[in-house]
Design an enzyme around this catalytic site. Sequence first.
Site, short mmCIF file in Angstrom:
data_model
loop_
_atom_site.label_atom_id
_atom_site.label_comp_id
_atom_site.label_asym_id
_atom_site.label_seq_id
_atom_site.Cartn_x
_atom_site.Cartn_y
_atom_site.Cartn_z
N LYS A 1 0.96 -1.00 -0.03
CA LYS A 1 0.13 0.21 0.43
C LYS A 1 0.98 1.61 0.11
CE LYS A 1 -3.60 -2.41 2.67
NZ LYS A 1 -4.46 -1.44 3.97
N GLY B 1 -7.28 -4.17 1.74
CA GLY B 1 -8.31 -4.18 2.61
C GLY B 1 -8.33 -4.94 3.84
N ALA C 1 -1.73 -7.61 9.72
CA ALA C 1 -1.35 -8.52 9.90
C ALA C 1 -1.13 -10.01 11.39
CB ALA C 1 0.45 -9.05 9.52
N LYS D 1 -4.66 5.69 1.97
CA LYS D 1 -5.22 5.00 3.58
C LYS D 1 -4.62 5.26 4.64
CE LYS D 1 -5.48 1.90 6.90
NZ LYS D 1 -3.91 1.19 7.57
N ARG E 1 -0.81 1.67 12.54
CA ARG E 1 0.14 2.25 13.11
C ARG E 1 0.33 3.45 12.57
NH1 ARG E 1 6.16 -1.11 11.94
NH2 ARG E 1 4.80 -1.27 9.89
N ASN E 2 -0.23 4.10 11.51
CA ASN E 2 -0.06 5.42 10.95
C ASN E 2 -1.11 6.14 11.73
OD1 ASN E 2 0.90 5.71 8.21
ND2 ASN E 2 0.27 3.72 8.10
#
Length: 276
Positions: free
Chosen positions: A67, A93, A97, A146, A205-206
């Site tokens: 991504k 989607g 993980a 995203k 995490r973002n």
Amino acid sequence: MKIAVLGNGIFGSAMASYLSKKRHEVVFDMIDNSEIIFVCSTSNLVLSSLLKLQKEMTNQKIIICSKGFAEEGKLISEVLKGNFKNEIFFLYGPTLAEELEKGVPSSMVLAGGNGKEEIKKQIESKNLRVELSDDVIGVEISATLKNVMALFIGIAQGAGYGQNTAAFVFTKAVQEVKNIGLALGGKVETFLGLTCVGDLFLSSRNRLFGIELGKGRKLDEISSETGHTPAGIFDLKNAQRMVKKLDIKAPIIESLYKIVFENCPVRDTIKEIISN
């Protein structure tokens, strides 16, 4: 079926584990007579990762899971076009993980042309539902932006705003991705599905990095403490260049750029978005 996975980071390792449990034979970072190639490297390394192995490729189907923007701030589909004769698909989607690896029920979207139905049969299970789409650009734009939008959603949360503001920011983020995607030829229904609304819902995490920015902490300070800089930071400059080229309004991307790179006050910037 023999499947190659390029990129053995967090998501690549989780995908390999999942595919192995599906009784596929998985190899890392090599072709080795595989039938499908999953690309899970960081987005700016997708092209170089595939080019290194191009001489070994025959007619394998390539599935992009990475991504973000590719080299030179282009979309991944742009840099791959013309370089490979293989059929290329995108699998995105709201799939963390660690949850994929644990078998937590999840859903993803597989976008591409002919052949995606057969791929779905090979990768879908009771724990992973796969939807099909022919809207490659809509699915790709959702995944590309995203990380950027997740940063801003986190910033609003970290700044101490309540749920009303959080809902407003989330909705505006979805609308902004949709507007950019439609300008590039995407379909409106794509942005109401898993790859846009669904993926933005996750606490990534973002978003966690954005929460710290929202508390007033500096980018370098957070990066030093966590040991990494999230993909959304790298994607932000490319996102800004994209909207300027398209000549469309993107208040969240523009505001996020001011917060991250120009040290504009978080609350003033969010108030400006709300008032407009």
